[in-house]
Design a protein around this motif. Structure first.
Motif, short mmCIF file in Angstrom:
data_model
loop_
_atom_site.label_atom_id
_atom_site.label_comp_id
_atom_site.label_asym_id
_atom_site.label_seq_id
_atom_site.Cartn_x
_atom_site.Cartn_y
_atom_site.Cartn_z
N LEU A 56 0.95 -1.25 0.13
CA LEU A 56 0.08 0.04 0.06
C LEU A 56 1.06 1.26 0.04
N VAL A 57 0.76 2.21 -1.08
CA VAL A 57 1.69 3.32 -1.03
C VAL A 57 1.03 4.52 -0.97
N SER A 58 -0.51 4.78 -1.04
CA SER A 58 -1.22 5.80 -1.13
C SER A 58 -2.42 5.57 -0.56
N VAL A 59 -2.96 6.67 0.33
CA VAL A 59 -4.47 6.51 0.89
C VAL A 59 -4.86 7.67 0.93
N THR A 60 -6.16 8.01 0.58
CA THR A 60 -6.77 9.29 0.69
C THR A 60 -8.15 9.29 1.02
N ILE A 61 -8.43 10.10 2.09
CA ILE A 61 -9.89 10.21 2.52
C ILE A 61 -10.43 11.51 2.22
N LYS A 62 -11.87 11.73 1.89
CA LYS A 62 -12.53 12.97 1.58
C LYS A 62 -13.45 13.06 2.54
N THR A 63 -14.13 14.38 2.64
CA THR A 63 -15.41 14.83 2.98
C THR A 63 -16.33 14.53 2.05
N PRO A 64 -17.50 13.91 2.57
CA PRO A 64 -18.70 13.54 1.90
C PRO A 64 -19.23 14.58 0.97
N ILE A 104 -0.73 14.88 3.26
CA ILE A 104 -0.93 15.94 2.32
C ILE A 104 -2.64 16.44 2.59
N MET A 105 -2.92 17.70 2.91
CA MET A 105 -4.20 18.03 3.27
C MET A 105 -4.29 19.30 2.27
N GLY A 106 -5.62 19.35 1.75
CA GLY A 106 -6.11 20.54 0.58
C GLY A 106 -7.41 20.25 0.32
N ILE A 107 -7.81 20.81 -0.74
CA ILE A 107 -8.98 20.85 -1.23
C ILE A 107 -9.21 20.22 -2.68
N THR A 108 -10.30 19.45 -3.05
CA THR A 108 -10.38 18.75 -4.27
C THR A 108 -11.25 19.80 -5.11
N ASN A 109 -10.93 19.62 -6.53
CA ASN A 109 -11.82 20.31 -7.66
C ASN A 109 -13.36 19.74 -7.47
N SER A 110 -13.56 18.82 -6.73
CA SER A 110 -15.03 18.36 -6.45
C SER A 110 -15.57 19.30 -5.21
N ALA A 111 -14.95 20.00 -4.73
CA ALA A 111 -15.19 20.95 -3.50
C ALA A 111 -15.27 20.05 -2.39
N THR A 112 -14.33 19.07 -2.00
CA THR A 112 -14.12 18.50 -0.94
C THR A 112 -13.04 18.68 -0.26
N ILE A 113 -12.65 18.40 0.93
CA ILE A 113 -11.68 18.37 1.71
C ILE A 113 -10.94 16.87 1.76
N PHE A 114 -9.70 16.80 1.39
CA PHE A 114 -8.77 15.64 1.15
C PHE A 114 -7.80 15.80 2.20
N ILE A 115 -7.56 14.48 2.74
CA ILE A 115 -6.20 14.12 3.51
C ILE A 115 -5.58 12.85 2.71
N SER A 116 -4.37 12.86 2.19
CA SER A 116 -3.44 11.92 1.73
C SER A 116 -2.50 11.42 2.50
N PHE A 117 -2.24 10.15 2.49
CA PHE A 117 -0.97 9.59 3.19
C PHE A 117 -0.37 8.66 2.12
N LEU A 118 0.98 9.19 1.90
CA LEU A 118 1.45 8.47 0.75
C LEU A 118 3.11 8.27 0.93
N ASP A 119 3.73 7.08 0.52
CA ASP A 119 4.90 7.07 0.94
C ASP A 119 5.94 7.38 -0.53
N GLU A 120 6.65 8.54 -0.25
CA GLU A 120 7.20 9.13 -1.21
C GLU A 120 8.65 8.26 -1.85
N THR A 121 9.12 7.33 -1.00
CA THR A 121 10.17 6.70 -1.58
C THR A 121 9.91 5.49 -2.44
#
Length: 231
Positions: A78-86, A191-208
């Motif tokens: 598992l290298v990347s996970v994202t959750i978003k507001t509904p 990483i946390m921010g805004i999506t173009n679908s107008a939701t908030i996202f938080i992503s967890f990723l392994d940059e290596t």
């Protein structure tokens, strides 16, 4: 995290977060972070594997955040996970619309721009990112990188939209994100921010594991044997 560990964690999360929608009687999977509801249904679904086409689109100027927006696996890890507001209102999708070609013609391939059509919603989202940045900073420390996202003044009469003079980042699967802040904790980037679908996202990723060097290794062309006989 390998597939077996990931599957075990998703089943535990499914049991802990499942709620039944009273109107549709369908299951939803929700968690609360600092009082903000996030949908974790994508975490329970199988992770998307990174394939050759994805690698081809992962150009040298593209950052690992290209592989956010959903859950990704690579070589059974598992290298990347994202959750978003509904989504609360289908019209929320119309908050951000792509800017004109003229404004975007000189941008790198992995970046884009959006105009804001719903100023009130945009400002609400910015406020949420500011609240979340304070909360996540208590957990992960001072951000390693911050991105300014301005609140906007109301639209004037006959004004349909307002330009947002910042660059968004295109994603591998679909859509784009406007990061607010990044944190580093061990090998994991948050990483946390805004999506173009107008939701908030938080992503967890392994940059290596998502580095160009690692993907170049994985997708390197196989050595072709020289022919024994030449004519």
């Amino acid at each position: 995290m390998n597939f077996d560990e990931y599957w075990d964690q998703t089943q535990k999360m499914k049991e802990a977060t499942e709620v039944t929608d009273s109107s549709s009687l369908l299951s939803k999977y929700l968690i609360s972070i600092n009082g903000i509801t996030f949908d974790v249904a994508d975490l329970i679904s199988p992770a998307a594997g990174i394939g050759g086409t994805d690698y081809d689109n992962y150009t040298k100027e593209t950052f690992p955040l290209f592989f956010t927006g959903q859950t990704y696996s690579l070589e059974n890890n598992l290298v990347s996970v994202t959750i978003k507001t509904p989504y609360y209102d289908i019209n929320d999708n119309l908050c951000y619309m792509p800017a004109g070609l003229y404004e975007q013609q000189h941008l790198p391939k992995n970046q884009c721009m959006f105009d804001v059509y719903n100023i009130e919603l945009h400002n609400q989202l910015v406020s949420l990112t500011e609240t979340l940045e304070s909360y996540l900073s208590k957990k992960y420390g001072t951000p390693t990188k911050e991105y300014p996202i301005a609140k906007l003044q109301p639209l004037r009469k006959k004004e349909l939209f307002r330009q947002l003079p910042v660059c968004w980042f295109n994603l591998c699967y679909s859509g784009a994100i406007l990061p607010k802040a990044e944190w580093q904790t061990g090998n994991m980037k948050v990483i946390m921010g805004i999506t173009n679908s107008a939701t908030i996202f938080i992503s967890f990723l392994d940059e290596t594991l998502l580095s160009h060097q690692n993907l170049d290794r994985i997708f390197a062309p196989a050595d072709q044997s020289r022919p024994i006989v030449e004519w």
